[in-house]
Design a protein around this motif. Sequence first.
Motif, PDB file in Angstrom:
ATOM      1  N   VAL A 194       0.852  -1.186   0.000  1.00 26.23           N
ATOM      2  CA  VAL A 194       0.000   0.000   0.000  1.00 26.23           C
ATOM      3  C   VAL A 194       0.887   1.236   0.000  1.00 26.23           C
ATOM      4  CG1 VAL A 194      -0.239  -0.050   2.538  1.00 26.23           C
ATOM      5  CG2 VAL A 194      -1.849   1.286   1.158  1.00 26.23           C
ATOM      6  N   MET A 195       0.538   2.185  -0.862  1.00 30.68           N
ATOM      7  CA  MET A 195       1.220   3.472  -0.892  1.00 30.68           C
ATOM      8  C   MET A 195       0.497   4.346   0.128  1.00 30.68           C
ATOM      9  SD  MET A 195       3.391   2.670  -3.203  1.00 30.68           S
ATOM     10  CE  MET A 195       4.200   4.228  -3.594  1.00 30.68           C
ATOM     11  N   HIS A 196       1.038   4.372   1.338  1.00 27.15           N
ATOM     12  CA  HIS A 196       0.384   5.062   2.443  1.00 27.15           C
ATOM     13  C   HIS A 196       0.376   6.563   2.225  1.00 27.15           C
ATOM     14  CE1 HIS A 196       1.425   7.450   6.028  1.00 27.15           C
ATOM     15  NE2 HIS A 196       2.688   7.302   5.710  1.00 27.15           N
ATOM     16  N   CYS A 197      -0.713   7.208   2.652  1.00 26.58           N
ATOM     17  CA  CYS A 197      -0.830   8.665   2.570  1.00 26.58           C
ATOM     18  C   CYS A 197      -0.404   9.148   1.185  1.00 26.58           C
ATOM     19  CB  CYS A 197       0.031   9.310   3.656  1.00 26.58           C
ATOM     20  SG  CYS A 197      -0.156  11.088   3.826  1.00 26.58           S
ATOM     21  N   PHE A 198      -0.964   8.531   0.148  1.00 28.39           N
ATOM     22  CA  PHE A 198      -0.476   8.817  -1.192  1.00 28.39           C
ATOM     23  C   PHE A 198      -0.692  10.281  -1.542  1.00 28.39           C
ATOM     24  CE2 PHE A 198      -0.482   9.175  -5.743  1.00 28.39           C
ATOM     25  CZ  PHE A 198       0.666   8.478  -6.076  1.00 28.39           C
ATOM     26  N   SER A 199       0.399  10.944  -1.911  1.00 31.31           N
ATOM     27  CA  SER A 199       0.327  12.341  -2.322  1.00 31.31           C
ATOM     28  C   SER A 199       1.360  12.633  -3.405  1.00 31.31           C
ATOM     29  CB  SER A 199       0.529  13.280  -1.125  1.00 31.31           C
ATOM     30  OG  SER A 199       1.753  13.000  -0.472  1.00 31.31           O
ATOM     31  N   SER A 200       1.777  11.592  -4.102  1.00 28.71           N
ATOM     32  CA  SER A 200       2.771  11.726  -5.162  1.00 28.71           C
ATOM     33  C   SER A 200       2.072  11.968  -6.498  1.00 28.71           C
ATOM     34  CB  SER A 200       3.648  10.471  -5.205  1.00 28.71           C
ATOM     35  OG  SER A 200       4.333  10.291  -3.980  1.00 28.71           O
ATOM     36  N   GLY A 201       2.828  11.843  -7.581  1.00 34.76           N
ATOM     37  CA  GLY A 201       2.302  12.152  -8.899  1.00 34.76           C
ATOM     38  C   GLY A 201       1.585  10.987  -9.558  1.00 34.76           C
ATOM     39  N   ALA A 202       0.961  11.306 -10.691  1.00 36.39           N
ATOM     40  CA  ALA A 202       0.181  10.307 -11.422  1.00 36.39           C
ATOM     41  C   ALA A 202       1.055   9.159 -11.923  1.00 36.39           C
ATOM     42  CB  ALA A 202      -0.535  10.974 -12.595  1.00 36.39           C
TER      43      ALA A 202
ATOM     44  N   ALA B  16      -6.041  14.467   0.889  1.00 37.76           N
ATOM     45  CA  ALA B  16      -6.984  14.375  -0.224  1.00 37.76           C
ATOM     46  C   ALA B  16      -8.220  15.237  -0.010  1.00 37.76           C
ATOM     47  CB  ALA B  16      -7.398  12.918  -0.440  1.00 37.76           C
ATOM     48  N   ALA B  17      -8.450  15.640   1.232  1.00 41.25           N
ATOM     49  CA  ALA B  17      -9.612  16.473   1.551  1.00 41.25           C
ATOM     50  C   ALA B  17      -9.274  17.959   1.602  1.00 41.25           C
ATOM     51  CB  ALA B  17     -10.213  16.032   2.888  1.00 41.25           C
ATOM     52  N   PHE B  18      -7.997  18.307   1.470  1.00 41.50           N
ATOM     53  CA  PHE B  18      -7.624  19.714   1.515  1.00 41.50           C
ATOM     54  C   PHE B  18      -8.153  20.427   0.263  1.00 41.50           C
ATOM     55  CE2 PHE B  18      -3.441  18.867   4.082  1.00 41.50           C
ATOM     56  CZ  PHE B  18      -4.206  18.455   5.163  1.00 41.50           C
ATOM     57  N   PRO B  19      -8.604  21.664   0.396  1.00 38.44           N
ATOM     58  CA  PRO B  19      -9.179  22.369  -0.757  1.00 38.44           C
ATOM     59  C   PRO B  19      -8.258  22.440  -1.978  1.00 38.44           C
ATOM     60  CG  PRO B  19      -9.691  23.549   1.260  1.00 38.44           C
ATOM     61  CD  PRO B  19      -8.737  22.453   1.644  1.00 38.44           C
ATOM     62  N   LYS B  20      -6.967  22.578  -1.769  1.00 45.48           N
ATOM     63  CA  LYS B  20      -6.042  22.753  -2.896  1.00 45.48           C
ATOM     64  C   LYS B  20      -5.515  21.429  -3.461  1.00 45.48           C
ATOM     65  CE  LYS B  20      -4.484  27.386  -1.542  1.00 45.48           C
ATOM     66  NZ  LYS B  20      -3.324  28.228  -1.202  1.00 45.48           N
ATOM     67  N   SER B  21      -6.117  20.304  -3.077  1.00 42.10           N
ATOM     68  CA  SER B  21      -5.612  18.987  -3.496  1.00 42.10           C
ATOM     69  C   SER B  21      -6.395  18.392  -4.664  1.00 42.10           C
ATOM     70  CB  SER B  21      -5.646  18.017  -2.313  1.00 42.10           C
ATOM     71  OG  SER B  21      -4.760  18.406  -1.292  1.00 42.10           O
ATOM     72  N   GLN B  22      -6.938  19.230  -5.543  1.00 42.99           N
ATOM     73  CA  GLN B  22      -7.755  18.707  -6.638  1.00 42.99           C
ATOM     74  C   GLN B  22      -6.973  17.761  -7.543  1.00 42.99           C
ATOM     75  OE1 GLN B  22     -11.122  19.091  -6.935  1.00 42.99           O
ATOM     76  NE2 GLN B  22     -10.818  17.440  -8.401  1.00 42.99           N
ATOM     77  N   GLU B  23      -5.705  18.081  -7.814  1.00 46.68           N
ATOM     78  CA  GLU B  23      -4.897  17.203  -8.671  1.00 46.68           C
ATOM     79  C   GLU B  23      -4.761  15.815  -8.043  1.00 46.68           C
ATOM     80  OE1 GLU B  23      -0.435  17.072 -10.717  1.00 46.68           O
ATOM     81  OE2 GLU B  23      -1.194  18.941  -9.870  1.00 46.68           O
TER      82      GLU B  23
ATOM     83  N   ILE C 198      -6.249  11.978  -9.237  1.00 46.41           N
ATOM     84  CA  ILE C 198      -5.485  10.722  -9.305  1.00 46.41           C
ATOM     85  C   ILE C 198      -6.266   9.601  -8.632  1.00 46.41           C
ATOM     86  CG2 ILE C 198      -3.413   9.551  -8.453  1.00 46.41           C
ATOM     87  CD1 ILE C 198      -1.907  12.213  -8.861  1.00 46.41           C
ATOM     88  N   PHE C 199      -6.802   9.874  -7.470  1.00 48.66           N
ATOM     89  CA  PHE C 199      -7.599   8.850  -6.788  1.00 48.66           C
ATOM     90  C   PHE C 199      -8.829   8.478  -7.605  1.00 48.66           C
ATOM     91  CE2 PHE C 199      -5.283  10.083  -2.869  1.00 48.66           C
ATOM     92  CZ  PHE C 199      -4.970   8.815  -2.402  1.00 48.66           C
ATOM     93  N   ALA C 200      -9.501   9.477  -8.157  1.00 47.59           N
ATOM     94  CA  ALA C 200     -10.745   9.216  -8.892  1.00 47.59           C
ATOM     95  C   ALA C 200     -10.508   8.340 -10.114  1.00 47.59           C
ATOM     96  CB  ALA C 200     -11.381  10.538  -9.312  1.00 47.59           C
ATOM     97  N   ASN C 201      -9.284   8.364 -10.650  1.00 50.20           N
ATOM     98  CA  ASN C 201      -8.959   7.555 -11.822  1.00 50.20           C
ATOM     99  C   ASN C 201      -8.422   6.175 -11.465  1.00 50.20           C
ATOM    100  OD1 ASN C 201      -9.658   9.345 -13.973  1.00 50.20           O
ATOM    101  ND2 ASN C 201      -7.867  10.585 -13.493  1.00 50.20           N
TER     102      ASN C 201
END
Length: 268
Positions: A157-165, A184-191, A195-198
């Motif tokens: 598992v890629m924990h706390c995933f916040s890396s690139g696509a 992932a819930a922060f307002p500026k985390s749309q990018e 990634i999660f949505a895909n």
Amino acid sequence: MTELPQITDSHCHLDFPDFEGELDDIVTRAAEVGVTRMVTICTRLSAEPSVRAIAEAHAPVFYAAGTHPMSAASEPMVAADQLIALAAHPKFVGIGESGLDYHYTADSASVQQESLRIHIAAARQTGLPLIIHARAADEDMARILTEEYGNGAYSCVMHCFSSGAGLAKAALDLGFYLSMSGIAAFPKSQELRDIFANAPVDRILVETDAPYLAPPPYRGKRNEPAYTPKTARVGAELFGLDYATFAAQTEANFERLFSKVAQYEAAA
């Protein structure tokens, strides 16, 4: 009365001083909002006995252990045999967190990479999931995970995933999981949300990384497992699911990856 959806905080740090003397209340507050399990992560093997004791004292708590990449240069180099021996404990359910962090500790990159490969070997041999911390090291992380998978399959598992696509794709192509934290819930985390949505919904976990990264409306405050549903509700929106359905999906995902937890509960 509608039954509260159950959900798991797949990654937190209950041994940190932030929670000292409050663990009973922390577990109780989590249960009150449906967080019925949590995995507390040991980041230095010297702390393993105290982390193990927390899991032994609290029925909903399981644990994992490893050497955090930011500590790889200051801690004794871990041996695969050490991690394999720890896996004998019935509530020891994962290897790590390990990984690469070049944001603050790029000078120890080679040591981090050596430690990571040792953790991968232990995950491969025990069959327990590898728990990965990745920051500012996407290219090396994708390369090492892929190289090592070629040497023999393992789960991760890629924990706390916040890396690139690109790293997300590399991990998903290997059959790995991505874990959503409060980031992932922060307002500026749309990018990041994109990634999660895909990603396939059957490869998503949720976590707090408590005491860090509290989701809104608690951002900037101490995080705790009871806040897991705040991030999960964002996940549900991303996948166009109601909260109960998304929670059930992440539960199934967690039990598939952390199969030792399900086995422990079935035998209890």
